[in-house]
Design a protein around this motif. Structure first.
Motif, PDB file in Angstrom:
ATOM      1  N   ASP A  79      52.750  40.818  66.807  1.00 52.19           N
ATOM      2  CA  ASP A  79      52.796  41.206  67.863  1.00 52.19           C
ATOM      3  C   ASP A  79      54.190  40.148  67.929  1.00 52.19           C
ATOM      4  OD1 ASP A  79      51.430  43.215  68.625  1.00 52.19           O
ATOM      5  OD2 ASP A  79      50.530  42.045  70.198  1.00 52.19           O
ATOM      6  N   ILE A  80      53.998  38.746  67.531  1.00 52.61           N
ATOM      7  CA  ILE A  80      54.666  37.304  67.577  1.00 52.61           C
ATOM      8  C   ILE A  80      55.917  38.036  66.499  1.00 52.61           C
ATOM      9  CG2 ILE A  80      54.807  35.824  66.808  1.00 52.61           C
ATOM     10  CD1 ILE A  80      52.564  34.629  68.672  1.00 52.61           C
ATOM     11  N   LEU A  81      55.357  37.968  65.251  1.00 53.38           N
ATOM     12  CA  LEU A  81      56.287  37.968  63.891  1.00 53.38           C
ATOM     13  C   LEU A  81      56.830  40.163  63.832  1.00 53.38           C
ATOM     14  CD1 LEU A  81      53.878  37.820  61.384  1.00 53.38           C
ATOM     15  CD2 LEU A  81      55.561  36.559  61.957  1.00 53.38           C
ATOM     16  N   GLN A  82      56.242  40.668  64.795  1.00 59.75           N
ATOM     17  CA  GLN A  82      57.198  42.074  64.920  1.00 59.75           C
ATOM     18  C   GLN A  82      58.079  41.849  66.579  1.00 59.75           C
ATOM     19  OE1 GLN A  82      54.440  44.917  64.851  1.00 59.75           O
ATOM     20  NE2 GLN A  82      53.534  44.642  62.748  1.00 59.75           N
ATOM     21  N   SER A  83      58.173  40.841  67.118  1.00 60.03           N
ATOM     22  CA  SER A  83      59.084  40.980  67.934  1.00 60.03           C
ATOM     23  C   SER A  83      60.554  40.414  67.307  1.00 60.03           C
ATOM     24  CB  SER A  83      58.570  39.885  69.065  1.00 60.03           C
ATOM     25  OG  SER A  83      58.458  38.084  68.587  1.00 60.03           O
ATOM     26  N   THR A  84      61.421  40.529  68.417  1.00 62.80           N
ATOM     27  CA  THR A  84      62.595  40.695  69.088  1.00 62.80           C
ATOM     28  C   THR A  84      63.339  39.114  68.244  1.00 62.80           C
ATOM     29  OG1 THR A  84      63.095  40.541  70.565  1.00 62.80           O
ATOM     30  CG2 THR A  84      62.983  42.819  69.830  1.00 62.80           C
ATOM     31  N   ASN A  85      62.751  38.554  68.848  1.00 67.04           N
ATOM     32  CA  ASN A  85      62.575  36.877  68.706  1.00 67.04           C
ATOM     33  C   ASN A  85      62.261  35.931  68.181  1.00 67.04           C
ATOM     34  OD1 ASN A  85      64.303  34.917  68.342  1.00 67.04           O
ATOM     35  ND2 ASN A  85      64.680  34.183  70.403  1.00 67.04           N
ATOM     36  N   ASN A 126      61.443  34.021  66.936  1.00 66.07           N
ATOM     37  CA  ASN A 126      61.535  32.626  66.566  1.00 66.07           C
ATOM     38  C   ASN A 126      61.639  31.535  68.015  1.00 66.07           C
ATOM     39  OD1 ASN A 126      61.799  31.848  63.942  1.00 66.07           O
ATOM     40  ND2 ASN A 126      64.211  32.380  64.302  1.00 66.07           N
ATOM     41  N   SER A 127      61.377  32.172  69.363  1.00 67.04           N
ATOM     42  CA  SER A 127      61.140  31.742  70.202  1.00 67.04           C
ATOM     43  C   SER A 127      60.098  31.233  70.870  1.00 67.04           C
ATOM     44  CB  SER A 127      61.949  32.509  71.815  1.00 67.04           C
ATOM     45  OG  SER A 127      60.976  34.144  71.647  1.00 67.04           O
ATOM     46  N   VAL A 128      58.647  31.724  70.260  1.00 67.61           N
ATOM     47  CA  VAL A 128      57.883  31.289  70.523  1.00 67.61           C
ATOM     48  C   VAL A 128      57.468  29.838  69.735  1.00 67.61           C
ATOM     49  CG1 VAL A 128      55.705  32.332  70.423  1.00 67.61           C
ATOM     50  CG2 VAL A 128      57.297  33.870  70.115  1.00 67.61           C
ATOM     51  N   ARG A 129      56.890  29.287  70.904  1.00 66.12           N
ATOM     52  CA  ARG A 129      56.155  27.762  70.406  1.00 66.12           C
ATOM     53  C   ARG A 129      54.882  27.865  70.787  1.00 66.12           C
ATOM     54  NH1 ARG A 129      60.417  25.071  73.996  1.00 66.12           N
ATOM     55  NH2 ARG A 129      59.546  26.604  75.732  1.00 66.12           N
ATOM     56  N   VAL A 130      53.945  26.652  71.098  1.00 66.40           N
ATOM     57  CA  VAL A 130      52.781  26.328  71.067  1.00 66.40           C
ATOM     58  C   VAL A 130      52.488  24.943  72.106  1.00 66.40           C
ATOM     59  CG1 VAL A 130      51.346  25.952  70.129  1.00 66.40           C
ATOM     60  CG2 VAL A 130      52.180  27.301  68.719  1.00 66.40           C
ATOM     61  N   LYS A 131      51.461  25.037  72.887  1.00 70.21           N
ATOM     62  CA  LYS A 131      51.788  23.670  73.516  1.00 70.21           C
ATOM     63  C   LYS A 131      50.861  23.310  73.034  1.00 70.21           C
ATOM     64  CE  LYS A 131      51.794  22.322  78.624  1.00 70.21           C
ATOM     65  NZ  LYS A 131      52.885  21.917  78.631  1.00 70.21           N
ATOM     66  N   VAL A 132      50.301  21.975  72.672  1.00 75.68           N
ATOM     67  CA  VAL A 132      48.476  21.765  72.848  1.00 75.68           C
ATOM     68  C   VAL A 132      48.210  20.657  73.733  1.00 75.68           C
ATOM     69  CG1 VAL A 132      47.031  19.782  70.617  1.00 75.68           C
ATOM     70  CG2 VAL A 132      49.337  21.529  69.861  1.00 75.68           C
ATOM     71  N   GLY A 133      46.977  21.454  73.983  1.00 83.60           N
ATOM     72  CA  GLY A 133      46.132  20.305  75.245  1.00 83.60           C
ATOM     73  C   GLY A 133      47.092  20.617  76.413  1.00 83.60           C
ATOM     74  N   ARG A 134      47.082  19.554  77.053  1.00 80.24           N
ATOM     75  CA  ARG A 134      47.926  19.494  78.536  1.00 80.24           C
ATOM     76  C   ARG A 134      49.441  18.485  77.753  1.00 80.24           C
ATOM     77  NH1 ARG A 134      42.977  18.055  82.806  1.00 80.24           N
ATOM     78  NH2 ARG A 134      42.359  20.292  82.984  1.00 80.24           N
TER      79      ARG A 134
END
Length: 378
Positions: free
Chosen positions: A174-180, A182-190
């Motif tokens: 779903d992320i790969l097929q989204s319009t953007n 690159n706006s998706v990021r990852v938060k590690v832990g707290r």
């Protein structure tokens, strides 16, 4: 002759359709740390190659330059001037004076290097179950949350190594097929900061069954990384659950505003039967706030603070008494290691922080159908 010396080159890529036959190629005085063996494709017989003046990394990838058979096609000019820059133990030494034993990838801790940690065989003893605060903190530090551009959680995941996240495959698609994407990021832990996703690899057997509904996310390099948690095998799972059924799941809980915000550990127990074959099912202790983002949440099995990573939550709605299904990670461990090994061998980050890769030879659908390790075969 092609003279590319003193051009600040850091990488040379040779395509499959390149049709060149060079008699002489100069790559002297650049920023090359390694050179792919594919360079032989563009060199003619009895050609000359100049490589001096580069900060070479002397590991297993440089062995081909010392191959006696290479001299039949390519003559390396001024071989005594090819000096190792790294690793530290070989700094300043001449590449052509080293032995094959010296040129080992095990002597270099590459910042991209990763190895999936499988738990060693252990004897599990039934003891009173408790969760020290330090252990909870360690488990939460390995939790990964994929968020959108507004910081809202999309799906959970687990840090299987310092720069790799294992998460749900359908969500990654779903992320790969989204319009953007690159706006998706990852938060590690707290932690307060976010890490960018460089590449996404979806399991080729995604449609084969829920147990293969996983994807790997390669994150941009980061110095501070959580400790890895080992993954248990199906045999260890059978032994451990026969004497001890307690688990811990790290997941996102709904906050006062109704949004998934707080990262919390939740206790639970292994339960049977499961809604789908080849999955792990567990009942999670009912929280004060009813909503939990269980998709992709890592599940640990163990006792006395010694917890082993067993699975991640799959997108199956909870049934009565907060019963959830989890993907057993031993069923995808081979594929995960294949991707990590292939990426580490053929990719690196350049000075701009962009990963540069040669052509990757990842397992195909047919390969995985032949090689996949079913849980009952462990």
């Amino acid at each position: 002759m092609v003279d590319l010396s003193e051009n600040k080159l850091f990488n040379i890529q040779i395509g499959n359709d390149v049709k060149l036959r060079l008699t002489e190629l100069s790559l002297s005085k650049n920023n090359l740390k390694e050179l792919s063996e594919r360079i032989k494709r563009i060199m003619s017989s009895s050609s000359l190659l100049l490589l001096d003046g580069n900060p070479w990394t002397c590991n297993c990838k440089a062995k081909w330059l010392k191959d006696p058979m290479l001299s039949r096609q390519i003559r390396v000019h001024s071989s005594n001037d090819i000096i190792c820059k790294s690793p530290n133990k070989l700094h300043g030494k001449k590449l052509f004076d080293l032995t094959d034993k010296d040129l080992s990838c095990q002597t270099t801790k590459d910042r991209n290097s990763t190895a999936l940690q499988m738990c060693e065989a252990s004897t599990f003893v039934k003891k009173r179950w408790y969760t020290p605060r330090s252990v909870r903190k360690a488990l939460l530090s390995r939790h990964a949350t994929i968020v959108d551009d507004k910081g809202a959680p999309i799906v959970n995941g687990i840090m299987v190594s310092e720069d790799w996240v294992l998460t749900i495959g359908t969500r990654a698609n779903d992320i790969l097929q989204s319009t953007n994407p690159n706006s998706v990021r990852v938060k590690v832990g707290r932690t307060k900061g976010y890490r960018n996703i460089v590449r996404t690899f979806v399991h080729p057997l995604l449609q084969y069954g829920s147990e293969f509904n996983v994807a790997l996310l390669r994150l941009r390099y980061h110095r501070r990384s959580p400790d890895q948690s080992c993954i248990i095998s199906s045999k260890q799972y059978s032994v451990l659950t026969s004497i001890f059924k307690h688990i811990i799941v790290t997941t996102r809980m709904t906050g006062k505003t109704g949004k998934f915000a707080k990262l919390k550990p939740r206790k639970g127990r292994i339960s049977k039967p499961c809604s789908q074959k080849n999955l792990i099912c567990a009942t999670i202790k009912r929280p004060k706030r009813p909503l939990m983002l269980m998709e992709g949440s890592p599940m640990y099995l163990g006792h006395n603070g010694d917890y082993r990573l067993a699975g991640i939550g799959v997108n199956v709605p909870a049934v009565k008494d907060y019963k959830y299904d989890f993907i057993p990670l031993w069923s995808v461990s081979n594929w995960v290691q294949d991707v990590l090994d292939e990426y580490n061998a053929k990719c690196h980050f350049n000075s701009r922080g962009v990963d540069v890769c040669e052509e990757l030879s990842l397992p195909t659908l047919k390969d995985m159908e032949d090689r996949i390790r079913r849980p009952e075969q462990h």
